[in-house]
Design an enzyme around this catalytic site. Structure first.
Site, short mmCIF file in Angstrom:
data_model
loop_
_atom_site.label_atom_id
_atom_site.label_comp_id
_atom_site.label_asym_id
_atom_site.label_seq_id
_atom_site.Cartn_x
_atom_site.Cartn_y
_atom_site.Cartn_z
N ARG A 1 1.81 -6.49 1.85
CA ARG A 1 0.30 -5.36 1.26
C ARG A 1 0.35 -4.60 2.17
O ARG A 1 0.19 -3.15 2.10
CB ARG A 1 -0.50 -5.66 0.82
CG ARG A 1 -0.85 -5.82 -0.91
CD ARG A 1 -1.92 -6.82 -1.28
NE ARG A 1 -2.14 -8.15 -0.67
CZ ARG A 1 -2.96 -8.90 -0.65
NH1 ARG A 1 -4.32 -7.85 -2.11
NH2 ARG A 1 -3.77 -10.09 -0.38
N ASN B 1 -2.21 -7.11 -5.73
CA ASN B 1 -1.53 -8.02 -6.52
C ASN B 1 -2.14 -8.65 -7.41
O ASN B 1 -3.20 -8.38 -7.47
CB ASN B 1 -1.66 -9.42 -5.19
CG ASN B 1 -0.59 -9.62 -3.72
OD1 ASN B 1 0.11 -9.18 -3.89
ND2 ASN B 1 -0.90 -10.86 -2.74
#
EC number: 6.2.-.-
Length: 767
Positions: A20, A38
């Site tokens: 990320r 996520n």
């Protein structure tokens, strides 16, 4: 300016690996807006901006991945624009179905290692330093998404400084779930047995004190990533022998941990490929050729020309080895025995209470910590051969990374694996999740570990099997487990599964020649197979040739006492008068026991027929006086190989044998008689051992030529534990290629029974 908005669903190993923040950085580079999060499917990205920037973003997504990330699939859909003002990282989402992959546990990265030994860094000498590029993953995760609350680190509340790093998208520790420091994270403690001068130490000095005790010849249990090790000074013969006695491991080699690659080079010869494997972030044990004159205690690997060596992979290991430099002799490298924390045949201890119960009788003390291990995971064992890298055991550093199947399977499958060296395999779609090393299913503890592992994998990867696959042997515990499940069942013959594991690795579907060699596998005729030449595809097989059947006197007892198979082969070759032969073997033959066994063979009492190549290796080893009794299956064969390596004959001759095309039998009794003549003529045992290996390779190539003559097949797959024998493997591959065969073997899973579950899966999927 034209703008577009894309939604990307990224699947693969993309959680807990810095993915990320990596996405965030790419979005900043191209001034794109949107978000990343996520979820149970993987990582979802919504990204908005000029089409050219979006295409550059997507290209970089694949080409500039973080070290531990792996992309299997990106699904892209176009959406209406939102005109977001910025790009943000959003909290994780839990969904009903899961497609998230989990990174294996990996070795400490270079950045964390540098900080570990930097006195100016706030994590200086902190034994649990990690970041998104390294550290524990598989062994601490309990569920997905991979968030701290779903790991064993949830017991530790982060301090303000760690919280700041954790929430900073530009920090290397952004959402590193095991992130901690000395103020807020796990701590090490050392507990010594009464009479050792101390009982418990909970401080930074615990590691230093542990090093001092190791230098004094003590044995310590050391908690690692996936379980406990038993450690001692590898140069101290008395300490190594004590460890052998207490662990009840009389002969199997111990693994070694060395501080540096240079230390490994002082012990062993190393190629560039071996060095790269040793230093990789997976940090397996690598089997390396010993240097002549190296001074490791003889009891570390008695009778072996190799040493199993690994580098440290946790910060605790690095600190312990560094502390040892203060106490160990400066004229030698720091080398510790670092073997699995168990008594032989039991699973490795990984829970603290279990370690205190089982390892106290073996160790003089325990160096542990208070970060729980959720699932045990032994060290992986590998080596480099002329045929490339080969697994002996696939576990820590590799599991639970899935193998991508060459095609999608129609229904989720559970394959239960073998009795020995067990692994199981769960699969859905195009992914096969092969378990960590479970071990030999010969006791309740290992069976419980097998069942717990299946439950964990089913939850972690959201696989509810609709079919269960098992070995044909009705008494194997893995088979019994499968038969008790309320699912459709598929039985797969053991050696067919070995060949199928090679085929699915290489995406082969056509019929080919399979050479399956091992110690034992249940045959459809109720005999014990193990020396087989098959014509096989994924769904079925035909047996073309096999070693001629002989009785296995006393059943499993013959595996533990190779002299029984040697006597059986001699009896078949010479009749009952073989005891008149003037060979050393007869002087050690237990005559009364053999008389009883002869009667059992005549009456067919507990003497099943076998075509096992493993038992033939046992017989020849016993004939040469290498091992009349063994501590574990395969020991005699391994020592026979080690002897063959020392042969100085430049072109070993081939002993005679006979192949019957009408019965399909490969008859090696002419070879047994020739070996006996060589023994009578006092030919060097190393020469005989090497000639035996050469003969087996010739025998197998001759059989393959016969199959090709009948079928036209050119491809050959090699499977089974005998192909861990490097002398035979390299000789056979060379000869097969010389005869214009194309040869395939396992590269991604072990050739031994540790890879059997993948082959079972392949057969079930094809059927």
């Amino acid at each position: 300016m034209e703008r577009e908005r894309w939604r990307l669903l990224v699947r693969g190993i993309v959680q807990g690996v810095g993915f990320r923040p990596f996405v965030y950085g790419l979005a900043q580079r191209w001034q794109l807006s949107g978000f990343v999060l996520n979820n149970s499917q993987g990582v979802q990205i919504e990204i908005e901006g000029p089409p050219t920037a979006l295409r550059s973003f997507q290209q970089a997504l694949r080409s500039e991945l973080p070290p531990l990330a792996q992309i299997d699939e990106i699904q892209v859909t176009q959406m209406a624009t939102h005109d977001d003002a910025s790009f943000v990282i959003v909290e994780s989402q839990r969904q009903a179905t899961k497609h998230t992959l989990i990174s294996p546990d990996t070795a400490i990265c270079a950045d964390c290692l540098r900080e570990l030994f930097d006195p100016q860094d706030r994590r200086y000498h902190y034994p649990f330093i990690n970041c998104t590029n390294c550290g524990p993953r598989f062994t601490i995760i309990q569920d997905v998404p991979y968030d701290r609350a779903n790991t064993t680190m949830r017991a530790f509340q982060m301090c303000a400084q760690c919280q700041h790093e954790y929430h900073d998208p530009l920090d290397r520790r952004f959402h590193a779930q095991p992130d901690a420091c000395a103020c807020c994270g796990p701590q090490v403690h050392l507990t010594m047995q009464p009479g050792m001068g101390m009982e418990t130490s909970i401080s930074a000095t615990a590691i230093d004190q542990a090093a001092a005790f190791l230098a004094q010849g003590k044995i310590l249990a050391v908690k690692g990533l996936g379980g406990y090790h038993l450690a001692c000074d590898a140069f101290n013969e008395q300490a190594v022998q004590r460890l052998r006695q207490r662990k009840q491991r009389e002969v199997r080699p111990f693994a070694l941990m060395v501080a540096t690659t240079d230390s490994a080079r002082q012990l062993c010869h190393m190629t560039a490929e071996e060095t790269a494997l040793l230093e990789s972030y997976r940090r397996p044990i690598v089997l390396l050729e010993q240097r002549e004159g190296q001074q490791v205690a003889p009891s570390v690997a008695p009778g072996y020309h190799t040493l199993g060596v690994m580098l440290p992979y946790t910060p605790l290991h690095y600190l312990l080895l560094a502390a040892c430099q203060k106490y160990f002799k400066p004229d030698k490298p720091i080398v510790l025995v670092m073997t699995s924390g168990n008594i032989s045949d039991e699973p490795i201890a990984y829970r603290d209470e279990d370690a205190r119960t089982r390892l106290t009788a073996i160790s003089d003390g325990i160096l542990a910590h208070n970060r729980d291990i959720f699932i045990r995971c032994d060290d992986s064992v590998t080596r480099i051969t002329r045929a490339g890298p080969q697994f002996i055991r696939r576990s820590r550093g590799y599991v639970p990374e899935p193998l991508t199947l060459p095609w999608s399977i129609s229904r989720p499958i559970l394959a239960c694996g073998a009795h020995l060296k067990n692994t199981f395999c769960l699969a859905k779609d195009k992914q096969a999740f092969i378990s960590h090393h479970i071990g030999d299913l010969e006791n309740l503890e290992t069976l419980l570990s097998f069942k717990e592992g299946i439950t964990h994998f089913k939850q972690l990867f959201d696989i509810q099997p609709e079919v269960v696959v098992h070995d044909l042997h009705p008494d194997y515990l893995a088979t019994r487990y499968a038969l008790e499940l309320d699912l459709p069942k598929i039985g797969v013959q053991h050696h067919h599964a070995h060949i199928a594991s090679v085929m699915i690795e290489h995406g082969l579907t056509e019929t080919l020649i399979g050479i399956a060699l091992d110690g034992s596998g249940y045959g459809p005729d109720n005999a014990i197979w193990g020396g087989e030449i098959l014509q096989a595809n994924l769904s079925d097989f035909e047996r073309c040739f096999h070693l001629a059947y002989l009785p296995l006197p006393g059943g499993e007892q013959a595996i533990r006492q190779p002299w029984r198979m040697a006597a059986t082969y001699l009896s078949a070759a010479y009749g009952p008068d073989f005891q008149q032969l003037d060979i050393p073997f007869n002087r050690h033959l237990p005559v009364q026991t053999w008389k009883t066994l002869e009667q059992m063979i005549e009456r067919h009492l507990n003497c099943p027929l076998t075509s096992s190549m493993g038992r033939l290796f046992d017989a020849v080893a016993a004939l040469l006086g290498i091992q009349l009794q063994v501590q574990y299956e395969g020991q005699a064969a391994i020592e026979l190989e080690q002897l063959a390596i020392t042969c100085t004959e430049s072109q070993p001759c081939c002993y005679p044998y006979y192949i019957s095309t009408s019965t399909g039998e490969m008859n090696v009794l002419p070879m047994i008689r020739a070996i006996t003549r060589d023994i009578e003529q006092h030919i060097a045992t190393a020469t005989i051992a090497r000639r035996f290996h050469t003969t087996i390779a010739h025998l197998l190539v001759t059989a393959c030529n016969e199959v090709r003559y009948q079928s036209g097949l050119q491809k050959v797959a090699l499977g089974g534990g005998v192909f861990q024998n490097q002398v035979l493997l390299e000789d056979l591959m060379h000869q097969l290629r010389r005869h214009s065969f194309t040869v395939y073997l396992n590269k991604k899973v072990p050739a031994n029974d540790g890879g059997l579950s993948l082959g079972q899966l392949a057969v079930a999927a094809a059927r």
